[in-house]
Design an enzyme around this catalytic site. Structure first.
Site, PDB file in Angstrom:
ATOM      1  N   HIS A  98     -13.000  -4.062   0.416  1.00 44.54           N
ATOM      2  CA  HIS A  98     -12.066  -3.114   1.021  1.00 44.54           C
ATOM      3  C   HIS A  98     -11.252  -2.319   0.007  1.00 44.54           C
ATOM      4  O   HIS A  98     -10.330  -1.600   0.401  1.00 44.54           O
ATOM      5  CB  HIS A  98     -11.081  -3.850   1.934  1.00 44.54           C
ATOM      6  CG  HIS A  98     -11.658  -4.276   3.244  1.00 44.54           C
ATOM      7  ND1 HIS A  98     -11.825  -3.433   4.310  1.00 44.54           N
ATOM      8  CD2 HIS A  98     -12.125  -5.475   3.657  1.00 44.54           C
ATOM      9  CE1 HIS A  98     -12.349  -4.082   5.332  1.00 44.54           C
ATOM     10  NE2 HIS A  98     -12.544  -5.331   4.966  1.00 44.54           N
TER      11      HIS A  98
ATOM     12  N   LYS B 139       1.231   3.526   8.019  1.00 47.01           N
ATOM     13  CA  LYS B 139       0.363   2.614   7.278  1.00 47.01           C
ATOM     14  C   LYS B 139       1.251   1.822   6.332  1.00 47.01           C
ATOM     15  O   LYS B 139       2.425   2.141   6.171  1.00 47.01           O
ATOM     16  CB  LYS B 139      -0.734   3.358   6.509  1.00 47.01           C
ATOM     17  CG  LYS B 139      -0.231   4.539   5.680  1.00 47.01           C
ATOM     18  CD  LYS B 139      -1.406   5.336   5.107  1.00 47.01           C
ATOM     19  CE  LYS B 139      -2.013   6.279   6.127  1.00 47.01           C
ATOM     20  NZ  LYS B 139      -3.408   6.036   6.408  1.00 47.01           N
ATOM     21  N   ARG B 140       0.692   0.767   5.730  1.00 45.82           N
ATOM     22  CA  ARG B 140       1.527  -0.004   4.816  1.00 45.82           C
ATOM     23  C   ARG B 140       1.969   0.888   3.670  1.00 45.82           C
ATOM     24  O   ARG B 140       1.283   1.840   3.288  1.00 45.82           O
ATOM     25  CB  ARG B 140       0.791  -1.236   4.306  1.00 45.82           C
ATOM     26  CG  ARG B 140      -0.428  -0.985   3.459  1.00 45.82           C
ATOM     27  CD  ARG B 140      -1.176  -2.277   3.170  1.00 45.82           C
ATOM     28  NE  ARG B 140      -2.468  -2.029   2.557  1.00 45.82           N
ATOM     29  CZ  ARG B 140      -2.685  -1.995   1.245  1.00 45.82           C
ATOM     30  NH1 ARG B 140      -1.673  -2.186   0.414  1.00 45.82           N
ATOM     31  NH2 ARG B 140      -3.890  -1.770   0.772  1.00 45.82           N
TER      32      ARG B 140
ATOM     33  N   LYS C 149      -1.211   5.420  -1.180  1.00 43.77           N
ATOM     34  CA  LYS C 149      -1.213   6.095   0.124  1.00 43.77           C
ATOM     35  C   LYS C 149      -0.256   7.292   0.136  1.00 43.77           C
ATOM     36  O   LYS C 149      -0.269   8.102   1.055  1.00 43.77           O
ATOM     37  CB  LYS C 149      -0.857   5.102   1.222  1.00 43.77           C
ATOM     38  CG  LYS C 149      -1.943   4.025   1.395  1.00 43.77           C
ATOM     39  CD  LYS C 149      -1.595   3.022   2.477  1.00 43.77           C
ATOM     40  CE  LYS C 149      -2.628   1.921   2.598  1.00 43.77           C
ATOM     41  NZ  LYS C 149      -3.922   2.382   3.141  1.00 43.77           N
TER      42      LYS C 149
ATOM     43  N   THR D  10      -8.768   3.349   9.045  1.00 41.45           N
ATOM     44  CA  THR D  10      -9.123   3.357  10.468  1.00 41.45           C
ATOM     45  C   THR D  10      -8.073   4.121  11.259  1.00 41.45           C
ATOM     46  O   THR D  10      -8.363   4.631  12.336  1.00 41.45           O
ATOM     47  CB  THR D  10      -9.276   1.933  11.027  1.00 41.45           C
ATOM     48  OG1 THR D  10      -8.111   1.169  10.710  1.00 41.45           O
ATOM     49  CG2 THR D  10     -10.513   1.253  10.461  1.00 41.45           C
TER      50      THR D  10
ATOM     51  N   LYS E   4      -8.377   6.744  14.580  1.00 38.19           N
ATOM     52  CA  LYS E   4      -7.609   6.639  15.824  1.00 38.19           C
ATOM     53  C   LYS E   4      -6.877   7.941  16.123  1.00 38.19           C
ATOM     54  O   LYS E   4      -6.851   8.411  17.277  1.00 38.19           O
ATOM     55  CB  LYS E   4      -6.614   5.485  15.718  1.00 38.19           C
ATOM     56  CG  LYS E   4      -7.254   4.127  15.571  1.00 38.19           C
ATOM     57  CD  LYS E   4      -6.240   3.082  15.128  1.00 38.19           C
ATOM     58  CE  LYS E   4      -6.932   1.804  14.675  1.00 38.19           C
ATOM     59  NZ  LYS E   4      -6.038   0.869  13.991  1.00 38.19           N
TER      60      LYS E   4
END
Length: 799
Positions: free
Chosen positions: A356, A534-535, A540, A642, A646
């Site tokens: 991942h 998101k975390r 990110k 993911t 969504k």
């Protein structure tokens, strides 16, 4: 199996079942029942409906003596289950009608259920989607994980800082699980390894019990149900009566406390040696219990151990359960007398490993001294696995190196297939973190692009859009998501566009009401909802999002009379307790929000919202309401994502880099319906080679330089002007994730979004096409790929 036999005939019968549980399971009558009582009675009535398909699925599997999938994951972010179960059984309308007839608000009862605190982010939510799809497709499977008492943590903000407190989801009874006291396994740690009569004997110095709790996972239309088996750690000796009688009351309970520590918290802080040891024990604890359990089940059916791979497929979700290979070898050799070489080959044929991450620090490494002390037998087995690997490949890649046990290498070498989770990621796995191993095993790496379950992430969480889709293309799409392509012909239709916008506005009003009730926040549903959930992690790039927000704020203040597009910037996510920089980014977001949200000059054009304690339930409210989906990671760092799927499925438009599954989403929905910016993965690597690249980028961008100067000098922290100076300095000197280099491209793309959002017809058409073209990203398609290419399993559902 005739599924109709498991369903209530109508709401009257289901109402009676709810009342039966209220009386006999909760011990209450209607006049004295609390919201908790009604919620538990509804949950138990729904659970009853799952049991028949669950039993029938189990019987069918045992009768066939076929192959099962065992999915090992540290996280299963399953969220609330009332609505999920009701939807998959197709009794959601019946349940709502029954509750209304009892004078109860169905939505309030559903909202009373706590989120199961069994995960953190995408890894755990993916595992939950996969369980749903395994059951929908009728593939016999078990999910294996840990039954965390307190989960990750409950996030709160205090003066803008993240504060962590224990989650209390198990303070009340968990309605969906069945305790299995008869299913428990001793799990050993430390101790000594000796040899007796040619047989190796591990004598653990510490032992706990892994006790099973089962949750049935029912698929779409209730045709099949698999099992999520979670392990709780319990002591081998519950209570030290002798210590208690001597007045040593705390010492008397110490065995229980130490054992329960293993299953209390997800990802305990590992910045200390005791934290590292606890994490290692957790990973071995649930992995060993799972391997023992599946081996017991296999042997109970009378199979020959040499045929194990024909009946057992074990999937490792990341490196957390990577010790599974060594544990399976231990059981085959030490407990069942197989030769080491044979055991290694059998284990490899059973195991698959899902990677991942491309972040080296996320590929777990354990200090060799710690590993050898906690798992001495496994340390020796891994040495033998490494020796066999080196002999077979004449390679140089080692599992144990420089005083560390490398779990990524162990997982790769002990798996017959290794998969990435998007097309780009899988190629980068070959080129970067496992390039040498790919050369040694060129057929081992494959790709399985992630997917999401449409049952929860469209059908359930977005009722207005669901209703519109049903009216337009029929009701068969939830288990055949490619049918959404039928919406394409409506993309330019003015009437359909109006209905699509109405559905989006309904969801935005729902989110606005939710924020008002929960946090006292007032936001305008007519504004653009720009969401990044998101975390919190540097790659990110929540920080870049925030810097762009401040730059926009500056432009609005400089030109207040211009026609600005109103935006609500919404953040959501937790930072790991020991991740100092991520927690500083959270602090900065909240400090900037405090300044911007009270500025009268821009209040009607720009607000920042950061609801605390992001979880699955919050996502189910935020995602359907989103206009713009932020997928802005540094190219080459996001494995898949993911959340991006969504959002697009629910008609949000993506602003993103060519990273992870963004690449495939853009190809599917059309480049013209995706807002691309930033450097490519190859350009990122090249840019890092340039001396002073970050400083040069900042100096070339007056807009960015101004924002950083404001932050560094305390514009958003007047009580402590240098609070964020180190964070700014880090961008100038160590901007590994290239926030500075991508900033101008990101800012310009956001301004194009401002323009396009105001062209209602064009924007709506883009949004409709996103929903229509996202059918390929169903987790049903992903699981079918695993089944065919990695597990060699088939649906066992009787037609």
């Amino acid at each position: 199996m005739n599924i109709k036999n498991t369903m209530p005939l109508d709401a009257t019968i289901f109402r009676a079942e709810i009342l039966r549980h209220l009386k006999y399971s909760l011990g209450k009558d209607e006049s004295h029942a609390s919201l908790y009582d009604w919620r538990m009675s509804l949950s138990l009535a729904l659970r009853d409906l799952v049991v028949d398909p669950w039993f029938e699925s189990t019987r069918t599997t045992y009768e066939a003596k076929g192959k099962r999938v065992y999915y090992l994951s540290m996280e299963f972010l399953i969220g609330r289950l009332i609505e999920d179960v009701a939807v998959n059984l197709r009794v959601d309308e019946c349940a709502e009608e029954a509750m209304q007839s009892l004078g109860q608000n169905y939505s309030s009862v559903v909202a009373d259920e706590p989120d199961a605190a069994l995960g953190n982010g995408g890894l755990g939510r993916l595992a939950a989607c996969f369980l749903d799809s395994l059951s929908t497709l009728g593939i016999p499977a078990y999910g294996y994980g840990i039954r965390y008492e307190h989960g990750l943590f409950e996030q709160h903000f205090e003066d803008g800082r993240q504060i962590e407190t224990a989650e209390g989801w198990l303070a009340q009874r968990h309605a969906w699980e069945f305790e299995r006291p008869e299913v428990s396994y001793p799990i050993g740690f430390s101790g000594t390894v000796s040899e007796s009569g040619g047989q190796v004997v591990w004598s653990p110095g510490e032992t706990v019990l892994a006790s099973a709790y089962d949750t049935p996972v029912v698929g779409w239309k209730g045709k099949w149900a698999n099992t999520l088996r979670l392990w709780a750690a319990k002591p081998t000796r519950l209570f030290d009566l002798e210590s208690f009688n001597q007045g040593e009351y705390l010492a008397a309970t110490e065995p229980e406390a130490l054992a329960r520590t293993i299953s209390r918290v997800l990802y305990p802080d590992d910045t200390t040696e005791t934290g590292k040891e606890l994490r290692l024990k957790q990973e071995y604890f649930f992995t060993a219990a799972s391997i023992q359990d599946l081996l017991r089940r296999f042997l109970s059916e009378g199979h020959d151990l040499r045929q194990l791979a024909n009946k057992v497929a074990i999937q490792l979700n990341d490196t957390h359960p990577a010790v599974a290979g060594a544990e399976l070898v231990r059981l085959l050799v030490d407990e069942n007398g197989l030769a080491m070489a044979d055991a290694i080959e059998i284990a490899r044929n059973c195991l698959g490993y899902t990677n991942h991450t491309l972040l080296p620090e996320a590929l777990e490494r354990w200090d060799e001294e710690l590993f050898a002390r906690v798992l001495p037998r496994h340390h020796r087995i891994i040495q033998l696995i490494e020796e066999a690997h080196l002999n077979a490949t004449d390679g140089t890649v080692r599992i144990i190196e420089d005083g560390a046990v490398k779990m990524g290498e162990l997982a790769f070498i002990m798996a017959h297939k290794v998969n990435g989770v998007s097309a780009l990621h899988s190629e980068l796995v070959k080129q970067t973190v496992f390039s040498d191993l790919h050369q040694a095993y060129p057929d081992r790496i494959t790709n399985m692009t992630n997917g999401v379950t449409p049952r929860r992430w469209l059908y359930s969480c977005n009722p207005p859009l669901r209703a519109l889709i049903n009216r337009s293309i029929g009701t068969e799409w939830p288990d055949d998501l490619e049918r959404l392509q039928g919406l394409e012909k409506f993309a330019g239709d003015a009437g359909f566009q109006a209905d699509f916008r109405a559905a989006k506005m309904h969801n935005k009003e729902r989110l606005s009401d939710w924020l008002k009730q929960r946090d006292g926040l007032s936001i305008d549903p007519a504004a653009m909802f720009d969401v990044q959930i998101k975390r919190i992690h540097e790659y990110k790039r929540q920080l870049m999002n925030l810097l762009e927000t401040v730059a926009l704020w500056n432009d609005i203040r400089d030109n207040p009379d211009m026609s600005w597009t109103p935006r609500i910037k919404i953040f959501g996510g937790k930072a790991a307790p020991g991740y100092v920089v991520a927690k500083e980014i959270i602090h900065l977001i909240n400090n900037v929000a405090a300044t911007i949200n009270k500025d009268p000059v821009n209040r009607e054009f720009l607000q920042i919202v950061y609801p605390e304690n992001y979880n699955v339930t919050m996502a189910e409210v935020l995602i359907p309401a989103t206009d713009v989906s932020e997928q802005i990671s540094t190219a080459g760092k996001e494995a898949s994502g993911t959340g991006n799927m969504k959002f697009a499925l629910n008609g949000a438009l993506t602003i993103g880099t060519l990273d992870g599954a963004n690449v495939e989403i853009r190809e599917r929905v059309g480049a013209e319906n995706f807002y691309l910016f930033g450097l490519t993965a190859a350009e990122v690597v090249a840019r890092r080679e340039e001396d002073g690249f970050a400083r040069s980028a900042i100096e070339a961008s007056p807009r960015l330089a101004r924002v950083l100067e404001q932050i560094a000098t305390g514009r958003f922290s007047p009580d402590e002007p240098d609070r964020f100076a180190a964070l700014v300095s880090r961008l100038y000197e160590h901007d590994y994730f290239l926030v500075s280099c991508d900033f101008d491209s990101y800012f310009a793309t956001q301004r194009q979004i401002d323009t396009d959002f105001n062209d209602t017809a064009v924007w709506t058409q883009k949004a409709i096409l996103n929903t229509a073209r996202m059918g390929w990203f169903s987790s049903d398609r992903t699981i079918s790929g695993y089944a065919d290419e990695i597990w060699d399993v088939h649906s066992a559902m009787r037609t």
